[in-house]
Design a protein around this motif. Structure first.
Motif, mmCIF file in Angstrom:
data_model
loop_
_atom_site.group_PDB
_atom_site.id
_atom_site.type_symbol
_atom_site.label_atom_id
_atom_site.label_comp_id
_atom_site.label_asym_id
_atom_site.label_seq_id
_atom_site.Cartn_x
_atom_site.Cartn_y
_atom_site.Cartn_z
ATOM 1 N N SER A 132 9.038 7.198 0.193
ATOM 2 C CA SER A 132 7.905 7.381 -0.708
ATOM 3 C C SER A 132 7.363 8.802 -0.630
ATOM 4 O O SER A 132 7.020 9.414 -1.649
ATOM 5 C CB SER A 132 6.805 6.381 -0.363
ATOM 6 N N MET A 187 2.341 1.829 -3.430
ATOM 7 C CA MET A 187 1.369 2.181 -4.473
ATOM 8 C C MET A 187 0.669 3.504 -4.173
ATOM 9 O O MET A 187 0.564 4.362 -5.054
ATOM 10 C CB MET A 187 0.330 1.058 -4.580
ATOM 11 N N HIS A 188 0.206 3.664 -2.957
ATOM 12 C CA HIS A 188 -0.551 4.871 -2.593
ATOM 13 C C HIS A 188 -0.191 5.271 -1.164
ATOM 14 O O HIS A 188 -0.813 4.803 -0.206
ATOM 15 C CB HIS A 188 -2.061 4.624 -2.706
ATOM 16 N N THR A 189 0.776 6.123 -1.027
ATOM 17 C CA THR A 189 1.213 6.557 0.299
ATOM 18 C C THR A 189 0.183 7.494 0.922
ATOM 19 O O THR A 189 -0.261 8.448 0.281
ATOM 20 C CB THR A 189 2.572 7.271 0.209
ATOM 21 N N LYS A 190 -0.191 7.209 2.180
ATOM 22 C CA LYS A 190 -1.137 8.044 2.902
ATOM 23 C C LYS A 190 -0.559 8.396 4.269
ATOM 24 O O LYS A 190 0.295 7.686 4.800
ATOM 25 C CB LYS A 190 -2.476 7.305 3.086
ATOM 26 N N ASP A 232 0.827 -1.214 0.000
ATOM 27 C CA ASP A 232 0.000 0.000 0.000
ATOM 28 C C ASP A 232 0.858 1.259 0.000
ATOM 29 O O ASP A 232 0.533 2.251 -0.676
ATOM 30 C CB ASP A 232 -0.920 0.007 1.226
ATOM 31 N N HIS A 234 -0.821 5.742 6.991
ATOM 32 C CA HIS A 234 0.135 4.629 7.009
ATOM 33 C C HIS A 234 1.146 4.782 8.145
ATOM 34 O O HIS A 234 1.557 3.787 8.743
ATOM 35 C CB HIS A 234 0.875 4.548 5.668
ATOM 36 N N ARG A 264 7.404 11.432 -3.621
ATOM 37 C CA ARG A 264 6.160 12.086 -4.041
ATOM 38 C C ARG A 264 6.314 13.600 -4.028
ATOM 39 O O ARG A 264 5.834 14.288 -4.940
ATOM 40 C CB ARG A 264 5.035 11.667 -3.098
#
Length: 311
Positions: free
Chosen positions: A242, A161-164, A158, A167, A246
Motif C-alpha cells: 500500500s 483504505m487509509h495507510t498510516k 484500515d 499501522h 501510494r
C-alpha cells in the motif's frame, strides 16, 4: 481466603481452616486463596516447597503438572484481552482427594464463571471442579482468538483504505503478542494431553476421557494462532504494498504536473529573453493572449491525462 464445602453444586461457607483437613461425608472443600495465604496452607496440607515457590515467585508460569504423593500441583494460564493487549494470568491448583486449592495473584474471571456451572452440573468432587475450570480457561482462548481475528480484519481494512505510519507499529505489536502467546499455548496443549492420557489416581478414569475434548480445543486454538501469525505476515506485506502504491500514485501526479508546466515554462522562458523583436511583444493585448494560450495548453494537457487515466 474463602473456604467452601461444595456438595452437589451447593456452596456452604466454612469458617475454620482446620475443618478442611478431614474429608467431609459428602462433597469436597474448595479453598480460594491468594499467594499470601500459602503461609497458612503449606504446613496444613503439606504443599511441596517447589510448588509454593512457583506460586510466590512467578506470575506468568509455564503450564505444567507436578505429581506428589497425596496431591497434584497444576498450573494453567488464564487469558485476558484488554485495550488491544494480551495478558496471561497463572491459575495454580492443588488437587487432593477431598479438596481443591486455587491460588491466584489477581482475580480470574473463569473462577467466578465456574460457580453457576458447578451448581447446574451438581458437582460433588474436586476433580470434576478442576475439569470444568480448565474447560472454561481453554474456551476463553477461543473468545480472545475471535477478538484478535476481528482486530486483524479491521486493521487490514484500515490499511487498504487509509495507510498510516502508525499501522506498522500496530502490526509489529500485535504480531509480537501473537508469537508470545503461541509459545505459551504449546505447553498448555501438552498439559491437557497429559491430563487426558496419563494414569492419574486422583482423577476419575471416566472423567479423564472428557479431557480429550478439551485437548482437541487446545490443539485447534494452537493451530488458529499459527494462522494468525501468517496473517500478520500478509498484513505487513499489504502495508508495504500500500505504501509503494501510494508512493507511485504521488510520483505519477508530480510527473503529470511537471509535464503540464513544461510547455508553459518554455513559453515564459522565450518571452523573458532580452530581445527587442519578439512576436506580440509590443501588442497591446499580448500579455492577455499569452496567458489565455498558456491556460488553454495547461487545461488541455490536464484533460488529456485524465482521459488516459494518468491522473
Amino acid at each position: 481466603m474463602k473456604i467452601r464445602l461444595v456438595n452437589n453444586g451447593i456452596f456452604t461457607p466454612i469458617d475454620s481452616i482446620e475443618e478442611t483437613l478431614i474429608a467431609p461425608k459428602n462433597g469436597f472443600y474448595w479453598i480460594d486463596a491468594d499467594v499470601d495465604d500459602l503461609v497458612v496452607l503449606q504446613p496444613l496440607f503439606g504443599l511441596h516447597d517447589l510448588a509454593v515457590e512457583d506460586c510466590l515467585t512467578e506470575e506468568e508460569q509455564r503450564p505444567k503438572l507436578e505429581i506428589y504423593e497425596n496431591q497434584y500441583f497444576l498450573v494453567i494460564n488464564s487469558i485476558r484481552f484488554d485495550d488491544e493487549e494480551i495478558f496471561l494470568r497463572a491459575v495454580n491448583l492443588f488437587l487432593g482427594r477431598h479438596y481443591l486449592i486455587t491460588v491466584t495473584r489477581q482475580k480470574i474471571n473463569e473462577i467466578r464463571s465456574v460457580k453457576p456451572i458447578l451448581w447446574e452440573q451438581e458437582v460433588d468432587t474436586a476433580d470434576r471442579f478442576m475439569y470444568h475450570l480448565v474447560d472454561l480457561v481453554v474456551d476463553n482462548y477461543i473468545t480472545v482468538g475471535d477478538r484478535i481475528e476481528a482486530r486483524i480484519e479491521s486493521l487490514e481494512e484500515d490499511i487498504l483504505m487509509h495507510t498510516k505510519k502508525s499501522h506498522l507499529t500496530e502490526i509489529i505489536g500485535l504480531r509480537s503478542e501473537i508469537l508470545w502467546l503461541k509459545k505459551a499455548l504449546g505447553p498448555q496443549r501438552d498439559l491437557i494431553a497429559t491430563l487426558n492420557k496419563k494414569d492419574l489416581r486422583l482423577i476419575d478414569n471416566d472423567l479423564q476421557k472428557y479431557f480429550g475434548d478439551i485437548h482437541e480445543n487446545a490443539v485447534k486454538i494452537y493451530e488458529t494462532f499459527e494462522t494468525y501469525r501468517d496473517l500478520m505476515g500478509n498484513l505487513r506485506e499489504a502495508y508495504q504494498s500500500s505504501l509503494a502504491s501510494r508512493a507511485n500514485e504521488i510520483m505519477r501526479v508530480f510527473t503529470a504536473l511537471t509535464t503540464i508546466f513544461m510547455p508553459l515554462t518554455f513559453i515564459t522562458g522565450i518571452y523573458g529573453m532580452n530581445f527587442d523583436y519578439i512576436p506580440g511583444m509590443h501588442f497591446a493585448y499580448g500579455s492577455v493572449v499569452l496567458i489565455v494560450c498558456m491556460t488553454v495548453i495547461g487545461i488541455g494537457m490536464f484533460y488529456l491525462f485524465r482521459k488516459k487515466d494518468w491522473l
